[in-house]
Design an enzyme around this catalytic site. Structure first.
Site, PDB file in Angstrom:
ATOM      1  N   GLU A 112       0.826  -1.209   0.000  1.00 53.80           N
ATOM      2  CA  GLU A 112       0.000   0.000   0.000  1.00 53.80           C
ATOM      3  C   GLU A 112       0.861   1.260   0.000  1.00 53.80           C
ATOM      4  O   GLU A 112       0.518   2.263  -0.641  1.00 53.80           O
ATOM      5  CB  GLU A 112      -0.958  -0.045   1.185  1.00 53.80           C
ATOM      6  CG  GLU A 112      -2.020  -1.125   1.000  1.00 53.80           C
ATOM      7  CD  GLU A 112      -2.800  -1.447   2.259  1.00 53.80           C
ATOM      8  OE1 GLU A 112      -4.043  -1.548   2.169  1.00 53.80           O
ATOM      9  OE2 GLU A 112      -2.190  -1.602   3.336  1.00 53.80           O
ATOM     10  N   GLU A 132      -3.422  -9.812   3.718  1.00 54.35           N
ATOM     11  CA  GLU A 132      -4.139  -9.561   4.968  1.00 54.35           C
ATOM     12  C   GLU A 132      -5.195 -10.612   5.276  1.00 54.35           C
ATOM     13  O   GLU A 132      -5.413 -10.963   6.449  1.00 54.35           O
ATOM     14  CB  GLU A 132      -4.787  -8.169   4.941  1.00 54.35           C
ATOM     15  CG  GLU A 132      -3.840  -7.021   5.222  1.00 54.35           C
ATOM     16  CD  GLU A 132      -3.149  -6.492   3.974  1.00 54.35           C
ATOM     17  OE1 GLU A 132      -2.623  -5.373   4.029  1.00 54.35           O
ATOM     18  OE2 GLU A 132      -3.130  -7.207   2.944  1.00 54.35           O
TER      19      GLU A 132
END
Length: 257
Positions: A112, A132
């Site tokens: 990210e 995740e």
């Protein structure tokens, strides 16, 4: 910056390039609060100092960033900076260009951070992913929203739902990475940074702003919105200097105004 913040993130100048290094190699550069604050402070400096034109974000010890520090997470620590997001970057980009130089892994929050940079140079052995879901979490620091803007929707969906990694060759094929190097990603990023620094700084800044902001402009308004920004470039001293330098067959002397 506090001593802890300065230890977690190192910011050094190489001419007009600010190199920002996440310096937690023993933790695979997992992002904690101090490192996030260090990145945010370095980016504030990038935009504040006229002599700095471009930043390069990288990680120490052969890893870009392995994501959020989960030990810190369990302690209740959040590696976010108010108004700036995860790692001091994901919600607010600097006005000037930032390049990610990726060695090793850019995973979860690390990916990210990477996709929040304007350009990416990666070593051929680098790996990328948002795993995740494998920990019962979600890529909520921009991965689920930004990744589909940068690669095909179904590929982003597969990465998000399986948590599996892709390699540098696949990332380059998808357009997620600008350049893949067999050697140092930093060397490749510096080459790209120098190419940017050779150009008019005001023109570079406004060009980045238009590319970023125009994604939210409607078809009906885009020309009017662009017209609010481009006169700053065409009426600048640098525009006249660029034309004169071309006519006189010399390198331009940019002033950034």
């Amino acid at each position: 910056m506090s001593d802890d913040v300065q230890t977690q993130v190192q910011a050094t100048d190489q001419g007009s390039v600010l190199i920002i290094t996440i310096n937690r190699p023993d933790a695979k550069n997992a992002m904690n609060k101090a490192a996030a604050e260090g990145i945010a402070a370095a980016l504030d400096r990038l935009d504040a100092e006229d002599d700095l034109r471009v930043a390069i974000l990288t990680g120490a010890g052969g890893t870009f960033c392995s994501g959020m520090d989960l030990k810190g997470f369990l302690r209740g620590e959040t590696p976010f900076v108010e108004g700036r997001g995860f790692g001091g970057l994901t919600q607010q980009s600097p006005a000037k260009p930032i390049i990610a130089a990726v060695e090793g892994y850019a995973l979860a929050g690390g990916l990210e951070l990477m996709i929040s940079c304007d350009l990416v140079v990666a070593n051929a052995n680098a790996k990328f992913g948002i795993p995740e879901v494998k920990r019962g979490l979600a890529a909520a620091a921009g991965g689920l929203m930004k990744l589909p803007d940068q690669i095909p929707h179904k590929v982003a969906m597969e990465m998000a739902l399986t948590g599996e990694f892709i390699d540098a060759a696949r990332a380059h094929e998808l357009g997620l990475v600008n350049r893949v190097t067999d050697g140092s990603a930093m060397d490749g990023a510096m080459e790209l940074a120098r190419a940017i620094c050779a150009n008019g700084p005001l023109a570079v800044r406004i060009s980045k702003q238009i590319i970023e902001e125009s994604r939210g402009w409607s078809l009906e308004s885009r020309w009017d919105e662009q017209a609010k920004l481009t006169p700053l470039v065409f009426a600048s001293e640098d525009a006249r200097e660029g034309a004169a330098a071309f006519a006189e067959k010399r390198a331009p002397n940019w002033k950034g105004k």
